[in-house]
Design an enzyme around this catalytic site. Structure first.
Site, PDB file in Angstrom:
ATOM      1  N   LYS A  54       0.826  -2.365  -7.662  1.00 56.77           N
ATOM      2  CA  LYS A  54       2.120  -1.839  -7.204  1.00 56.77           C
ATOM      3  C   LYS A  54       3.264  -2.591  -7.883  1.00 56.77           C
ATOM      4  CE  LYS A  54      -0.048  -0.374  -2.929  1.00 56.77           C
ATOM      5  NZ  LYS A  54      -0.409  -0.663  -1.540  1.00 56.77           N
ATOM      6  N   GLN A  98       1.218  -4.823   3.081  1.00 53.29           N
ATOM      7  CA  GLN A  98      -0.128  -4.430   2.641  1.00 53.29           C
ATOM      8  C   GLN A  98      -1.108  -4.554   3.810  1.00 53.29           C
ATOM      9  OE1 GLN A  98      -0.941  -3.216  -0.501  1.00 53.29           O
ATOM     10  NE2 GLN A  98      -2.978  -2.839   0.314  1.00 53.29           N
ATOM     11  N   ASP A 121       6.056   3.459   2.874  1.00 58.86           N
ATOM     12  CA  ASP A 121       4.709   3.942   3.202  1.00 58.86           C
ATOM     13  C   ASP A 121       4.762   5.052   4.258  1.00 58.86           C
ATOM     14  OD1 ASP A 121       2.631   2.967   1.731  1.00 58.86           O
ATOM     15  OD2 ASP A 121       2.287   1.188   2.972  1.00 58.86           O
TER      16      ASP A 121
END
Ligand code: NAP
Length: 303
Positions: A54, A98, A121
């Site tokens: 990422k 994460q 997200d």
């Protein structure tokens, strides 16, 4: 094989170059550069690889990448402080925690602390709620990536019979809601579904995310259906019959005989997740800017 292969790598590459152009337009219009902060807790090797991917992808499209690392022993309070600091930092357009977190830290509670407008997200309760009532908001990356693949393959969703296998908060539920938003008739299956084969075999659009290697056989697929395989299961290269050792949840060879279009694993949905994370970060930067800078919408954002 009769099915057309939907090439996720090619679609993801196109989206990344569009995001790179959008970043430069944003910088020219605002004098600021969009930035993504990733927060990694602990030293899980898989998560380290995902976070590194990422970070690299951000830099490649000209975004700032902020890499926050905390030890597995960090308390929920200190992690919350870190998230609040990133929420307050104007250089940070998007924040990604994460998952999974180490034992003792509750992923969904901590994710909920991310500001909804920085929640790239799409997993905070506010964004989950906005999706469920059909209002604009940041959407989860993998389902958004599937919508892009369906658009790329010219799949008509309006009135289509769509079946989603899997009901996780991360994928299955938001996928079903995006399909509903696109006016498909949607059925969600899970581990208690009575006759999975019968339900799947009536789908014009079959999307599978169960985490069960090659569970969906050829006779689960209706002739002419579009099949999207979200599964990423790691086997040995011998078991997988490929070098990567990755296989999906669909028996690709059998399904490709019947379907009209299908995604491979690897090279289908996988590359789309990071591409859509970049899209969401640019979208978040635009929305946070006082003038709400206009820009390209992805097919899924535009629906
Ligand atoms: P998850 O949280 O484990 O959810 C799996 C879902 O599948 C659950 O709803 C489960 O039902 C259902 N399921 C399991 N076995 C089943 C069966 N035999 N028949 C019908 N349904 C069954 O997994 P997830 O996070 O959604 O991920 C699913 C898969 O997608 C994994 O392989 C994951 O690696 C992959 N994935 C890939 C990406 C990507 O970037 N390409 C992103 C996300 C996920 P219950 O709810 O009843 O338990």
């Amino acid at each position: 094989m009769s099915a057309k292969i939907i090439d996720g790598r090619a679609v993801a590459a196109r989206i990344r170059s569009e995001v790179a152009a959008g970043v430069e337009e944003f910088v020219a219009a605002t004098g600021r550069r969009p930035g993504l902060a990733t927060v990694l807790v602990g030293d899980d090797p898989g998560s380290q690889v995902y976070v590194a991917g990422k970070q690299k992808a951000c830099r490649e499209v000209g975004m700032e990448a902020f890499d926050r690392r905390l030890p597995a022993t960090v308390t929920a309070e200190l992690l919350a402080d870190e998230l609040h600091a990133l929420n307050a930092d104007d250089a940070v357009s998007g924040v990604l925690l994460q998952l999974p977190l180490p034992d003792g830290l509750e992923g969904s509670q901590l994710t909920a602390l991310i500001s909804p407008e920085k929640d790239v997200d799409g997993l905070t309760p506010v964004n989950v709620g906005l999706l469920s009532i059909g209002r604009p908001g940041l959407r989860p990356c993998t389902p958004l990536g599937v919508m892009e693949l369906l658009a790329e393959a010219d799949v008509e969703l309006q009135g289509a019979e769509a079946v989603v296998v899997g009901r996780s908060n991360l994928f299955g539920k938001p996928m079903a809601q995006l399909l509903l938003e696109a006016n498909a008739t949607v059925t969600t299956c899970h581990s208690r579904t009575r006759d999975l084969q019968a339900v799947c075999s009536r789908a014009g659009v079959l999307i599978v995310a169960a985490g069960r290697p090659r569970m969906v056989k050829g006779d689960f697929v209706a002739p002419g259906a579009t099949v999207i395989d979200v599964g990423m299961n790691r086997l040995t290269p011998e078991e997988a019959h490929n070098k990567s050792g990755l296989v999906g949840d669909v028996d690709f060879a059998a399904a490709a005989e019947v379907a009209s279009a299908i995604t491979p694993v690897p090279g289908g949905v996988g590359p789309m997740t990071i591409a859509m994370l970049l899209c969401n970060t640019l979208e978040a930067a635009r929305l946070q800017h006082p003038q709400r800078v206009a820009g390209r919408e992805t097919a899924a954002h535009a629906r």
